[in-house]
Design a protein around this motif. Structure first.
Motif, PDB file in Angstrom:
ATOM      1  N   ASN A  18       0.795  -1.267  -0.205  1.00  0.00           N
ATOM      2  CA  ASN A  18      -0.127   0.133   0.002  1.00  0.00           C
ATOM      3  C   ASN A  18       0.850   1.259   0.262  1.00  0.00           C
ATOM      4  N   GLY A  19       0.486   2.185  -0.880  1.00  0.00           N
ATOM      5  CA  GLY A  19       1.629   3.231  -1.036  1.00  0.00           C
ATOM      6  C   GLY A  19       1.172   4.282  -0.026  1.00  0.00           C
ATOM      7  N   LEU A  20       0.253   3.962   0.903  1.00  0.00           N
ATOM      8  CA  LEU A  20      -0.297   5.088   2.010  1.00  0.00           C
ATOM      9  C   LEU A  20       0.872   5.573   2.989  1.00  0.00           C
ATOM     10  N   PRO A  21       1.728   4.736   3.332  1.00  0.00           N
ATOM     11  CA  PRO A  21       2.794   5.186   4.102  1.00  0.00           C
ATOM     12  C   PRO A  21       3.743   6.178   3.386  1.00  0.00           C
ATOM     13  N   ASP A  22       3.832   6.124   1.992  1.00  0.00           N
ATOM     14  CA  ASP A  22       4.701   7.048   1.462  1.00  0.00           C
ATOM     15  C   ASP A  22       4.011   8.569   1.411  1.00  0.00           C
ATOM     16  N   LEU A  23       2.676   8.459   1.281  1.00  0.00           N
ATOM     17  CA  LEU A  23       1.922   9.861   1.315  1.00  0.00           C
ATOM     18  C   LEU A  23       1.810  10.362   2.586  1.00  0.00           C
ATOM     19  N   VAL A  24       1.658   9.379   3.444  1.00  0.00           N
ATOM     20  CA  VAL A  24       1.693  10.082   5.110  1.00  0.00           C
ATOM     21  C   VAL A  24       2.584  10.149   5.843  1.00  0.00           C
ATOM     22  N   ALA A  25       3.542  11.205   5.536  1.00  0.00           N
ATOM     23  CA  ALA A  25       4.911  11.085   6.266  1.00  0.00           C
ATOM     24  C   ALA A  25       4.926  11.858   7.337  1.00  0.00           C
ATOM     25  N   VAL A  80      -6.344  -5.768  -5.222  1.00  0.00           N
ATOM     26  CA  VAL A  80      -5.373  -6.063  -4.467  1.00  0.00           C
ATOM     27  C   VAL A  80      -3.979  -6.560  -5.063  1.00  0.00           C
ATOM     28  N   SER A  81      -3.104  -6.355  -4.621  1.00  0.00           N
ATOM     29  CA  SER A  81      -1.857  -6.921  -5.339  1.00  0.00           C
ATOM     30  C   SER A  81      -1.896  -8.411  -5.125  1.00  0.00           C
ATOM     31  N   SER A  82      -1.582  -9.259  -6.277  1.00  0.00           N
ATOM     32  CA  SER A  82      -1.712 -10.683  -6.113  1.00  0.00           C
ATOM     33  C   SER A  82      -0.603 -11.134  -4.865  1.00  0.00           C
ATOM     34  N   SER A 104       0.376  -4.499 -13.435  1.00  0.00           N
ATOM     35  CA  SER A 104      -0.360  -3.235 -13.812  1.00  0.00           C
ATOM     36  C   SER A 104      -0.114  -1.922 -12.785  1.00  0.00           C
ATOM     37  N   HIS A 105       0.683  -2.474 -11.630  1.00  0.00           N
ATOM     38  CA  HIS A 105       0.675  -1.478 -10.473  1.00  0.00           C
ATOM     39  C   HIS A 105       2.300  -1.416 -10.138  1.00  0.00           C
ATOM     40  N   LEU A 106       2.713  -0.127 -10.258  1.00  0.00           N
ATOM     41  CA  LEU A 106       3.987   0.158  -9.822  1.00  0.00           C
ATOM     42  C   LEU A 106       3.974   0.635  -8.302  1.00  0.00           C
ATOM     43  N   HIS A 107       4.916   0.066  -7.650  1.00  0.00           N
ATOM     44  CA  HIS A 107       4.802   0.447  -6.097  1.00  0.00           C
ATOM     45  C   HIS A 107       6.456   0.325  -5.743  1.00  0.00           C
ATOM     46  N   ARG A 108       6.710   1.567  -5.316  1.00  0.00           N
ATOM     47  CA  ARG A 108       8.282   1.538  -4.900  1.00  0.00           C
ATOM     48  C   ARG A 108       9.295   0.920  -6.000  1.00  0.00           C
ATOM     49  N   GLY A 109       9.134   1.374  -7.175  1.00  0.00           N
ATOM     50  CA  GLY A 109       9.801   0.949  -8.132  1.00  0.00           C
ATOM     51  C   GLY A 109       9.654  -0.509  -8.784  1.00  0.00           C
ATOM     52  N   GLU A 110       8.737  -1.339  -8.127  1.00  0.00           N
ATOM     53  CA  GLU A 110       8.720  -2.826  -8.776  1.00  0.00           C
ATOM     54  C   GLU A 110       7.138  -2.799  -9.337  1.00  0.00           C
TER      55      GLU A 110
END
Length: 186
Positions: A39-46, A134-136, A159-165
């Motif tokens: 989940n990208g939320l922690p990257d948004l909520v610093a 959801v991520s597989s 389909s989903h790019l998360h933290r460069g992966e």
């Protein structure tokens, strides 16, 4: 402020508003590494200001009928949330999501809270289709989709790019007639 009991263990579902930003930021800090796996939320909520902005965006979505967020509390402590990331009244569709900090995992909290949120979307807001994307690799979230009676409809490869992966995502969904048919008789 409302609170909806989620069971006999003291868990409850409650509003999350911009005024909860400090508490929300502390919650994200406690679960940052765990939540951030998929989940990208922690990257948004610093920090607290970013938490306030995030909660303000959901307050605006709630006011315009385009989304909703609800906190999950256990013993009075904020431990997670369920969201309608998008809510489209014209199409009568919604996308639900969730997260929990590690101390709250394995208690059925997301499943219980998501049932309340999906029931609200279908019965009070007229939603016909609720999706769960959801991520597989996120097997706990896939298990929630199954417990909610959702059907896996697709795998979106890479389909989903998360933290460069790149991650595959699965689309799970439940339709209003299926949701009502599976609801326990009261």
């Amino acid at each position: 402020m409302y609170a909806i009991p989620l069971g006999d263990d003291g868990a409850e579902m409650c509003p999350l508003e911009p005024g909860h930003a400090e508490e929300f930021a502390a919650h994200i800090d406690r679960g940052r590494a765990f939540i951030g796996r998929f989940n990208g939320l922690p990257d948004l909520v610093a920090d607290t200001e970013a938490a306030r902005a995030f909660l303000r965006a959901y307050a605006e979505k709630s006011a315009t009928g385009t989304g909703r967020i609800a906190g999950i509390r256990l013993g009075g402590t904020l431990v997670g949330a369920v969201v309608l990331r998008r809510l489209d009244a014209a199409l009568r569709t919604a996308e639900a999501g969730c997260w929990l900090e590690p101390a709250a995992v394995g208690r059925g909290l997301v499943t219980r809270a998501a049932r309340v949120l999906i029931d609200w979307a279908i019965e009070e807001h007229g939603v016909h289709r609720v999706e769960w994307v959801v991520s597989s690799g996120n097997t706990p979230s896939i298990a929630v989709a199954r417990r909610l009676g959702m059907t896996r409809e697709a795998v979106l490869r890479g389909s989903h790019l998360h933290r460069g992966e790149r991650h595959d995502e699965e689309v799970w969904a439940v339709l209003a007639p299926e949701w009502r048919a599976a609801r326990p008789a009261s």
